[in-house]
Design a protein around this motif. Structure first.
Motif, short mmCIF file in Angstrom:
data_model
loop_
_atom_site.label_atom_id
_atom_site.label_comp_id
_atom_site.label_asym_id
_atom_site.label_seq_id
_atom_site.Cartn_x
_atom_site.Cartn_y
_atom_site.Cartn_z
N MET A 1 -34.66 17.95 -32.82
CA MET A 1 -34.01 16.66 -32.05
C MET A 1 -33.44 15.98 -33.50
N VAL B 1 -30.54 21.36 -23.97
CA VAL B 1 -32.18 21.63 -24.06
C VAL B 1 -32.50 21.96 -23.04
N ASP B 2 -33.23 23.04 -22.58
CA ASP B 2 -34.25 24.21 -21.74
C ASP B 2 -35.51 23.35 -21.73
N PHE C 1 -35.44 26.69 -29.67
CA PHE C 1 -36.40 25.72 -30.81
C PHE C 1 -37.22 26.55 -31.26
N VAL D 1 -28.72 14.87 -26.10
CA VAL D 1 -29.40 15.48 -25.74
C VAL D 1 -29.25 15.47 -24.32
N TYR E 1 -25.23 25.39 -26.88
CA TYR E 1 -26.01 25.69 -25.50
C TYR E 1 -26.23 27.07 -26.03
N MET F 1 -39.82 20.52 -30.63
CA MET F 1 -38.49 20.31 -30.14
C MET F 1 -37.44 19.34 -30.47
N ALA G 1 -26.33 18.61 -28.41
CA ALA G 1 -27.41 19.98 -27.87
C ALA G 1 -28.18 19.68 -26.18
N ASP H 1 -30.47 26.14 -26.94
CA ASP H 1 -31.34 25.71 -28.16
C ASP H 1 -32.68 26.46 -27.65
N LEU I 1 -30.69 17.37 -21.31
CA LEU I 1 -32.05 18.07 -21.40
C LEU I 1 -32.48 18.03 -19.87
#
Length: 649
Positions: A318, A294-295, A624, A326, A620, A314, A292, A622, A328
């Protein structure tokens, strides 16, 4: 900071992408050995029974494995007798009393050598130690007289397990703790300097070495890093103090006979013989990667309490996904142009929006049990510190299939020395401050056919080809354009190698991933247009993350998904037949229509990719905060949980 000769050796050892421990020497890391295992909350997951350890020893003997000593390793390294055909090294950590009462009798019975690692403060201090959920007193650890007796037998090598580094220390204002041997201390609102951290490690190891030497008559040669947490800065300091070998807990397939950083199999959960033997008999299969991306921009909030709630949401998502990695976000990109406007870690050049990358990465590692790659741009940085002269000048009239949104981003030149130093400083600050295991290079690292960076780029072309870089020539002569494309491609790859090697002293398990646009695989002129080369990427990075996104661009790739993915997979297999190091990243948002892709369609796409042989998958973005994509459907497409891998809902 000065770099020791030992540290330079460590850096050379790890310079190649994909560095991993592979060799004949297998090493086991045991801890406590007990007569019976406790059950319930007091159970020590690292403990094994004396009977279980006896079974392990007996199996090793019956299968022809030969435990070796540090003396044998030293002799083999120095041109003496080679190690036996099936060598193993037995190690026991923490200096618990069971090393004398349970382990030592078995070593004598089997005539097996072993390394026993002691935390010298635990032996010296009268202060109780919290160990495996309960307080341990001084009597629970070895005494110096017992250590001397074991050492005198010739079977036991005493190693340092540090003096007081076997603990977690505060690393941020939110209260996170990390292993003391690698952490950057946070004290009274300030982070310790790099020099202070290194000196703290040196002082601790020097104290441990001094005590062991004084109490046993022999200085230790082996450093066993608490929790297996180490970096090359610490290893170099240890070797400068005579601690020639370092023991870690890194995953491995054995160790080369001449290795000085030795990776071990952690014995936990009281393994039966079948599980124990699997350490020695397993083969290295292509990795199964599920990612994943993740922003952190979605985690950040002006309200610290809400930010904590976002982070928990978040991390829990996960964890429920049961994925492996991840990627990140370590930078902030509020306007969506791919450029870092601020960062999520302390640094010397750009504003820090919030110091949350290290916290988020550690929470993901410890709670979600995923491998965290720091997702960073390579060229796209903006702000007052960025000089206009450093920027790439876009001049290409050529329309390509890559994401044209990147053309407006303030890409810096990989040829300009000041720009390179600026970027290198940022990566070094990230490495010093946070704990992570990989770098994921963003999709900004490209220079199109007629983009001219700066005078340094012109000089690089002249030096390599012995002729001037001339725009009309590039437009009219395909051979000249290809030379320029090759120069750009290699310059970008070499720069990512440089950045990775800046990070590695602090993150020794570092792996690398780099984004690749799908046309770089499917189009013949992709290298010339994108300065991206799939074959070269496979050669230089641990993973190549292909942006398998048919709806990401200006509609030109918006073809039937199945056709798009099959063509992409077929072309990729020409370079990576098993697709073992190629990760297919799918999109969860149709950016042209500004709407999420239905979760059921996403699940079906992920499953379809698996049916055509694509094992490693990513997605991409995600969201959450709003459960997009829907967790239950997303799990069915990307989870590594066994029931979901079998396709069950």
């Amino acid at each position: 900071m000065s770099v020791s000769r030992a540290l330079l050796c460590c850096l050379l050892l790890a310079a190649a992408p994909g560095y991993a421990s592979k060799g004949p020497l297998q090493i086991f890391a045991y801890h406590d050995v007990v007569q019976t295992l406790a059950i319930g909350v007091d159970r020590d997951e690292m403990a094994v029974t004396a009977r279980g350890l006896t079974e392990h020893f007996r199996w090793l003997r019956e299968q022809g494995y030969q435990p070796v000593s540090i003396d044998q390793l030293a002799a083999a390294n120095n041109g003496g007798a080679p190690l036996p055909e099936k060598p193993v090294l037995l190690t026991f950590d923490d200096g618990l009393i069971s090393a004398y009462t349970e382990v030592f009798p078995l070593l004598k019975l089997f005539n097996y050598p072993a390394v026993i690692s002691v935390v010298t403060d635990w032996i010296e201090s009268d202060t109780p130690v919290l160990y495996a959920t309960r307080a341990r007193s001084k009597k629970d650890f070895l005494s110096w007289s017992q250590i001397r007796e074991m050492q005198a037998s010739g079977l036991v090598e005493i190693a340092s397990h540090s003096h007081v580094l076997h603990q977690g220390v505060l690393v941020n204002q939110q209260g996170n703790t990390q292993p003391a041997a690698v952490a950057r201390l946070y004290v009274e609102g300030e982070f310790e300097s790099d020099e202070a951290r290194r000196q703290r490690i040196i002082d601790d190891l020097r104290q441990s070495v001094k005590l062991i030497d004084e109490k046993t008559g022999s200085a230790p040669r082996v450093m066993t890093w608490p929790y297996g947490a180490y970096n090359f800065v610490g290893v170099g300091a240890a070797q400068d103090l005579g601690l020639e070998w370092s023991l870690t807990l890194d995953p491995n397939f054995g160790n080369p006979a001449n290795a000085k950083i030795l990776h071990r199999h952690l014995i936990k959960d009281h393994p039966a013989l079948r599980e124990f033997s699997s350490f020695l008999l397993r083969t290295e299969d292509p990795p199964l990667i599920r990612v994943a991306q993740v922003d952190l921009d979605h985690v950040y909030d002006d309200d610290p309490a809400q930010q904590e709630r976002n982070l928990d949401l978040m991390v829990e998502r996960m964890a429920q996904l049961r994925i492996s990695h991840v990627f990140l976000q370590a930078f902030s990109d509020l306007d969506g142009d791919g450029a870092a406007e601020s960062l999520y870690f302390p640094n010397r050049h750009l504003p820090m929006r919030a110091d949350i990358f290290n916290r988020a990465a550690w929470q993901l590692k410890t709670r979600a049990e995923v491998t965290v790659f720091a997702w960073m741009p390579m060229l796209n940085f903006s702000g007052e510190s960025v000089q206009p002269a450093w920027q790439v000048i876009p001049r290409s009239p050529v329309k390509d299939n890559a994401n044209t949104r990147l053309d407006a981003a303030p890409r810096l030149s990989p040829f300009h020395p000041d720009a390179r130093q600026f970027i290198a400083d940022i990566y070094l600050d990230l490495a010093r401050h946070a704990q992570f295991e990989g770098l994921h290079f963003h999709d900004d690292a490209r220079i199109k056919r007629l983009d001219i960076a700066d005078e340094a780029a012109v000089r690089a072309y002249q030096q390599r080809y012995g002729t001037d870089l001339d725009l009309p020539v590039l437009q009219e002569r395909p051979a000249a354009a290809q030379r320029w494309a090759d120069l750009q491609t290699l310059a970008l790859i070499d720069f990512t190698d440089e950045l990775a090697n800046i990070v590695r002293p602090y993150q020794p398990r570092l792996q690398t991933s780099r984004n690749l646009f799908a046309p770089a695989i499917t189009e013949l002129d992709a290298n010339e247009i994108l300065a991206e080369d799939y074959a070269r990427f496979l050669d230089r990075y641990d993973f190549v993350t292909v942006l398998a996104m048919p709806f990401a661009d200006d509609g030109e790739q918006a073809i039937a998904s199945a056709e798009f993915y099959r063509k992409l997979a077929d072309r990729a297999r020409l370079q990576d037949p098993a697709l073992g190091r190629t990760v297919f990243q799918v999109q969860t948002v149709d950016w042209q229509r500004h709407e999420p892709i239905p979760a059921i369609d996403l699940r079906n796409t992920l499953r379809m990719l698996q049916t055509i042989g694509v094992r490693s998958l990513a997605y991409y973005p995600d969201n959450f905060l709003n459960n997009q994509p829907d967790l239950s459907l997303l799990r069915q497409g990307i989870s590594m949980a066994e029931d979901l891998l079998r396709g069950q809902p």
